[in-house]
Design an enzyme around this catalytic site. Sequence first.
Site, PDB file in Angstrom:
ATOM      1  N   THR A 187       0.893  -1.156   0.000  1.00  0.00           N
ATOM      2  CA  THR A 187       0.000   0.000   0.000  1.00  0.00           C
ATOM      3  C   THR A 187       0.923   1.196   0.000  1.00  0.00           C
ATOM      4  O   THR A 187       2.114   1.039   0.287  1.00  0.00           O
ATOM      5  CB  THR A 187      -0.863  -0.048   1.293  1.00  0.00           C
ATOM      6  OG1 THR A 187      -1.814  -1.104   1.171  1.00  0.00           O
ATOM      7  CG2 THR A 187      -1.598   1.229   1.600  1.00  0.00           C
ATOM      8  N   ARG A 215     -13.747  -7.388  -2.313  1.00  0.00           N
ATOM      9  CA  ARG A 215     -13.154  -7.296  -0.961  1.00  0.00           C
ATOM     10  C   ARG A 215     -12.596  -5.882  -0.750  1.00  0.00           C
ATOM     11  O   ARG A 215     -11.937  -5.320  -1.617  1.00  0.00           O
ATOM     12  CB  ARG A 215     -12.032  -8.327  -0.827  1.00  0.00           C
ATOM     13  CG  ARG A 215     -11.274  -8.272   0.519  1.00  0.00           C
ATOM     14  CD  ARG A 215     -10.014  -7.432   0.430  1.00  0.00           C
ATOM     15  NE  ARG A 215      -9.155  -7.548   1.612  1.00  0.00           N
ATOM     16  CZ  ARG A 215      -8.117  -6.767   1.850  1.00  0.00           C
ATOM     17  NH1 ARG A 215      -7.797  -5.810   1.002  1.00  0.00           N
ATOM     18  NH2 ARG A 215      -7.383  -6.935   2.931  1.00  0.00           N
ATOM     19  N   VAL A 216     -12.870  -5.306   0.405  1.00  0.00           N
ATOM     20  CA  VAL A 216     -12.314  -4.003   0.759  1.00  0.00           C
ATOM     21  C   VAL A 216     -11.460  -4.175   2.000  1.00  0.00           C
ATOM     22  O   VAL A 216     -11.867  -4.839   2.954  1.00  0.00           O
ATOM     23  CB  VAL A 216     -13.447  -2.974   1.016  1.00  0.00           C
ATOM     24  CG1 VAL A 216     -12.879  -1.664   1.527  1.00  0.00           C
ATOM     25  CG2 VAL A 216     -14.257  -2.754  -0.258  1.00  0.00           C
ATOM     26  N   GLY A 217     -10.276  -3.587   1.973  1.00  0.00           N
ATOM     27  CA  GLY A 217      -9.373  -3.695   3.115  1.00  0.00           C
ATOM     28  C   GLY A 217      -9.478  -2.501   4.046  1.00  0.00           C
ATOM     29  O   GLY A 217     -10.478  -1.768   4.060  1.00  0.00           O
ATOM     30  N   THR A 238      -0.261  -0.151   6.557  1.00  0.00           N
ATOM     31  CA  THR A 238      -0.117  -1.153   5.502  1.00  0.00           C
ATOM     32  C   THR A 238       0.029  -2.514   6.166  1.00  0.00           C
ATOM     33  O   THR A 238       0.525  -2.607   7.285  1.00  0.00           O
ATOM     34  CB  THR A 238       1.084  -0.861   4.585  1.00  0.00           C
ATOM     35  OG1 THR A 238       1.299  -1.982   3.713  1.00  0.00           O
ATOM     36  CG2 THR A 238       2.367  -0.591   5.358  1.00  0.00           C
ATOM     37  N   HIS A 240      -1.828  -6.645   6.683  1.00  0.00           N
ATOM     38  CA  HIS A 240      -2.991  -7.522   6.555  1.00  0.00           C
ATOM     39  C   HIS A 240      -4.243  -6.775   7.017  1.00  0.00           C
ATOM     40  O   HIS A 240      -4.566  -6.730   8.207  1.00  0.00           O
ATOM     41  CB  HIS A 240      -2.759  -8.787   7.385  1.00  0.00           C
ATOM     42  CG  HIS A 240      -3.635  -9.910   6.968  1.00  0.00           C
ATOM     43  ND1 HIS A 240      -3.270 -11.216   7.078  1.00  0.00           N
ATOM     44  CD2 HIS A 240      -4.864  -9.918   6.421  1.00  0.00           C
ATOM     45  CE1 HIS A 240      -4.244 -11.988   6.616  1.00  0.00           C
ATOM     46  NE2 HIS A 240      -5.222 -11.214   6.217  1.00  0.00           N
ATOM     47  N   GLY A 241      -4.959  -6.205   6.054  1.00  0.00           N
ATOM     48  CA  GLY A 241      -6.024  -5.248   6.338  1.00  0.00           C
ATOM     49  C   GLY A 241      -7.116  -5.746   7.256  1.00  0.00           C
ATOM     50  O   GLY A 241      -7.667  -4.981   8.046  1.00  0.00           O
TER      51      GLY A 241
HETATM   52  N1  ASP Z   1      -3.571  -3.118   3.867  1.00  0.00           N
HETATM   53  C1  ASP Z   1      -3.806  -3.475   2.496  1.00  0.00           C
HETATM   54  C2  ASP Z   1      -5.110  -4.211   2.416  1.00  0.00           C
HETATM   55  O1  ASP Z   1      -5.363  -5.060   3.256  1.00  0.00           O
HETATM   56  C3  ASP Z   1      -2.724  -4.297   1.885  1.00  0.00           C
HETATM   57  C4  ASP Z   1      -1.308  -3.968   2.259  1.00  0.00           C
HETATM   58  O2  ASP Z   1      -1.033  -2.907   2.796  1.00  0.00           O
HETATM   59  O3  ASP Z   1      -0.427  -4.795   2.026  1.00  0.00           O
HETATM   60  O4  ASP Z   1      -5.840  -4.003   1.487  1.00  0.00           O
END
Ligand code: ASP
Length: 329
Positions: A187, A215-217, A238, A240-241
């Site tokens: 991200t 899917r929305v993070g 940033t 694992h959302g």
């Molecule tokens: N945080 C982002 C999401 O889960 C992905 C990432 O930052 O690696 O969409």
Amino acid sequence: MIRKLMLGAPAMILAATLVSATGAQAAEPATCSANTVFGIVAHGGAMSKRIKEPGRLAIMKAALTKARASLKAGASALDTVEILVRTFEDSGKFNTGKGAIANAAGMVETDASIMDGRDLSAGAVASMTAIKNPVHAARLVMEKTRHVLLVGDRGQAAVEKLGAQSVPPSYFINNKIKDTSDAEHGTVGAVALDRCGHIAAATSTGGFDAKIPGRVGDSPLVGDGVFADDNIAGFSATGHGEFFIRYNITKDVADRMAYLHESIDDAMDHDIHHKLADLKAEGALIGIDKAGNIAMQWNSAGLYRGYATNSEAPIVAVYEGPTQNKRAQ
Ligand code: ASP
């Protein structure tokens, strides 16, 4: 919460904080120079593994150099974070904008947010398939609608009407690439403190590798992937959302600072190295507090990160490198 004002010149305080009956922010001076302290911190994604550097560091350093000069000249934190994130989106080197990785159906879907620490106004978009600069679309939502978050095709049609630029699917480097299981997610984000004492934060992403379409993070969600409050600090996340959403990480860190009176380093350390790490959730945060202290912490293999302040030229790193916490000078 009693909201304290930190600025020097009374006229500037008034201009910066007056809110009209409709909720619109009163005009900010074109430039401000009330304070000498300012700072910008940016990230280009948490890295799960060590990879060959694809040229992100040079882009980050150049963008931070420009951002530092603008802040020094009196640019607002809000403009500065938007411009910096747009640069990353346009570069094709990060997981957002032109370089966003595709979902499991082989289609790019981006999420982004922006937040203004002056009055906690915020805008966000999610599941955008054709928007060139999702962070700009987020700003349009914040400034031109009564809403915070617009999603999917209908949200996209709305932000196009507001002026967000659309591009054809061929613009996105990774469109049609279904197997992104080996892709590095990530991200981008930026947080700035300007010379008026205002904080803004922005986050933009293509989301997680091979995500289910729709899917929305955490990135477009206030309090999860982004947060900014002039009276506390600003953050961009940033990683694992799903975990950042479930544990409201950016708001939790801000709350620890506000209610437990923890420093930005300690509050961030708690959530990144204890709360998330205990859950085996990989991730990172960058942030800057109202005094200009900067923190960058990650429990992943690395974090594309960099900062610049009134007293320091840009420094960027991904794995080993500059200190995780930086005191204002
Ligand atoms: N945080 C982002 C999401 O889960 C992905 C990432 O930052 O690696 O969409």
